[in-house]
Scaffold this active site. Structure first.
Site, PDB file in Angstrom:
ATOM      1  N   TYR A 430       0.819  -1.227   0.000  1.00  0.00           N
ATOM      2  CA  TYR A 430       0.000   0.000   0.000  1.00  0.00           C
ATOM      3  C   TYR A 430       0.846   1.267   0.000  1.00  0.00           C
ATOM      4  CZ  TYR A 430       0.036  -0.242   5.267  1.00  0.00           C
ATOM      5  OH  TYR A 430       0.360  -0.310   6.598  1.00  0.00           O
ATOM      6  N   GLU A 431       0.163   2.384  -0.291  1.00  0.00           N
ATOM      7  CA  GLU A 431       0.786   3.702  -0.477  1.00  0.00           C
ATOM      8  C   GLU A 431       1.827   3.688  -1.597  1.00  0.00           C
ATOM      9  OE1 GLU A 431      -0.837   5.788   0.838  1.00  0.00           O
ATOM     10  OE2 GLU A 431      -1.705   4.871   2.604  1.00  0.00           O
ATOM     11  N   GLY A 432       1.556   2.899  -2.613  1.00  0.00           N
ATOM     12  CA  GLY A 432       2.485   2.759  -3.738  1.00  0.00           C
ATOM     13  C   GLY A 432       3.360   1.547  -3.531  1.00  0.00           C
TER      14      GLY A 432
END
Length: 567
Positions: A430-432
């Site tokens: 997550y978050e890239g």
């Protein structure tokens, strides 16, 4: 196994002996009152709160989990009371501006707080984890009306916030976002669509939840440039509930204490945040803060796994260690010492890098000198993707190594360590994703300016090195990395796919160089440490068993270059 205990003395050593945080902030008027005595007092209080109230809820959060029924989510036992105590004690508002009800303290203290919270109870910490990013997003891009209504509630943590980006067909490629927002005569919008993987999209921790949602206006062009950002609260100021429904929560490998929601917006009344078509610009204020926090999650989770494994290794007796005459504790076996010292090396050096990045954030926002602010911004832009990727990968793989210390006992739930491995896995996604981080670093940041920014950063850390064994090795690697960077810039101009093939290896090479710098800083400070050998054992492990990866990554990249890199 015992609950996590915040290693306050370790944090103090890194902040005050290694990084000399108060001295770094001395020229920043915003933090004139944030002296060492205040910081130490706050870290002591933080240690007591996190160890005493948040850590004991970790197991019940995993075993009971968040529960969904008819659109409502009930959090695990104890979670709501702990959160109410958390925000009422002022912890979410540490670094928020005083004019918004915050304490105006340096972001580096916020970094130490969230690392410790993640180590103690990652599932619980997911709830307030986006507050800081939401606050900064609304502070910089929200209208005055939105700020009056929502900013102080978010800054204090009285209300929680979400970041609604992902859709079933739009994961890393946000340009595929299909959620629509239709303008209304009164200046509001009607927002419709479905968002998935929304952490804390619904819960019973707070009386309101503020959703920040990416959506597309009717006349917006396709792709990411057509996206705008909107605010949709769970409850409007008049008390009515918005047309936002939690359809279900995901059944996950880990993070059972955090509800990962599918959220449906049915013509929900919304307000534009920032400019139309500039939604990603506004959202990335939130995203960059979130990525540093994810790196801190990785450090915290590895610290928690190491703490359990180290305690077990000191208690458990198995076989005779080399040279011993009787059954030995596991910690006396070289293989276990190597494992534990290696993970501690990652924790120590990771903390130095993450806390320095938080200090650079403080300087970028508040330092009176424009040139120093620009230098700090360059540090943050280049180190954030490296930290996010390297620290989260080590949280999972290093956590697995810590589980190995337990043998079969680590694979069963009773030991508690298998939860850390499960919880850590998502941080790489997550978050890239970590692959996206590598592309962001090499393609968007290093090659985009011909490597000038990265080489300037390397010049800076080289000038900062002392005279220890690690410092000498880092100086050599820094020079080699600059040569490699220039070769990639030249080769990339001829082969536009090259950077995408080697981005992961390049990020790891940068990570090794930065970790080496962090280790060298620790070596330089050990003269003031109460337990110097403890720190030297870790820096020795860093030198022997972590940093040699630099050579491997350079060799892999060199195979794809038309001219091999200079040794």
């Amino acid at each position: 196994m015992n609950d996590y205990r915040v290693p306050v003395e370790d944090l103090n050593f890194i902040l005050f002996d290694v990084l000399r945080a108060p001295q770094q902030l001395a020229d920043t008027p915003a933090f004139v009152d944030a002296d060492e005595a205040l910081m130490r007092q706050l870290l002591d209080e933080m240690g007591r709160f996190v160890s005493g109230m948040i850590a004991p809820l970790n197991r019940v959060g995993d075993e009971t989990g968040a529960r969904w029924q008819d659109g409502a989510v009930t959090m695990p036992p104890g979670f709501r009371d702990a959160y109410q105590a958390f925000w009422q004690a002022g912890w979410p508002a540490l670094s928020a501006a005083p004019e918004h009800g915050g304490q105006g303290l340096p972001a580096v203290l916020d970094a130490a707080l969230y690392e410790s919270l993640s180590a103690a109870n990652h599932g619980w910490t997911m709830a307030p984890g986006l507050l800081h990013g939401a606050y900064e997003c609304l502070r910089h891009h929200g209208s005055e009306e939105l700020k009056r209504e929502y900013l102080e509630k978010i800054a204090s943590g009285e209300w929680l916030a979400t970041m609604c980006l992902t859709e079933p067909q739009a994961g890393s490629d946000l340009g595929l976002c299909a959620t629509r927002a239709v303008p209304q005569a009164d200046g509001s919008y009607r927002l419709s669509g479905t968002k998935i993987f929304i952490s804390g999209g619904e819960h019973d921790l707070t009386s309101n939840i503020v959703h920040l949602v990416l959506a597309r206006l009717p006349d917006a062009p396709p792709g990411p440039k057509g996206l705008s950002l909107f605010l949709v609260p769970k409850f409007y100021p008049d008390g009515t509930r918005s047309a936002v429904v939690c359809e279900r929560i995901e059944e996950k490998m880990g993070l059972h204490g955090s509800p990962t929601c599918v959220m449906r917006f049915d013509e929900a009344r919304a307000w534009l945040v920032g400019q139309a078509g500039k939604g990603l610009n506004a959202m990335f204020v939130m995203m960059n803060a979130a990525r540093l926090h994810v790196a801190l999650q990785g450090i915290g989770l590895l610290s928690a796994a190491w703490q359990k494994a180290d305690a077990y290794a000191h208690e458990r007796r198995q076989m005779r260690a080399p040279g011993a005459r009787e059954t030995s504790r596991i910690i006396e076996h070289p293989a276990m010492q190597r494992t534990l010292n290696t993970q501690r090396a990652w924790i120590d050096a990771g903390r130095v890098l993450a806390y320095q990045t938080a200090l650079e954030l403080d300087i970028a926002r508040h330092h009176p000198d424009a040139a120093r602010r620009q230098q700090a911004e360059r540090w943050c832009q280049l180190t954030t993707p490296v930290l996010k990727s390297a620290c989260t990968q080590q949280a999972f793989h290093g956590g697995s190594d810590c589980l190995q210390v337990f043998g079969g006992h680590g694979y069963v739930r009773e030991s508690g360590i298998e939860q850390h491995v499960r919880d850590a896995r998502v941080t790489m996604i997550y978050e890239g994703t970590n692959e996206i981080q590598a592309i962001d670093l090499l393609v968007r940041k290093v090659l985009a300016d011909g490597g000038a920014g990265l080489c300037a950063l390397l010049d800076g850390i080289r000038a900062d090195l002392g005279k220890g064994a690690l410092a000498s090795a880092v100086a050599v690697d820094s020079d080699r990395l600059q040569v490699l960077t220039r070769q990639l810039v030249a080769a990339g101009a001829e082969d536009t796919t090259l950077a995408y093939w080697v981005a992961d290896d390049y990020l790891r090479a940068v990570a090794m160089t930065l970790l080496g710098w962090a280790g060298a800083r620790i070596e330089d400070a050990t003269g003031s440490a109460a337990d110097a050998q403890r720190w030297l054992d870790a820096t020795g492990a860093l030198r022997h068993w972590v940093l040699p990866e630099f050579d491997l990554r350079c060799a892999i990249i060199g195979q794809r270059l038309p001219v091999p890199p200079t040794p």
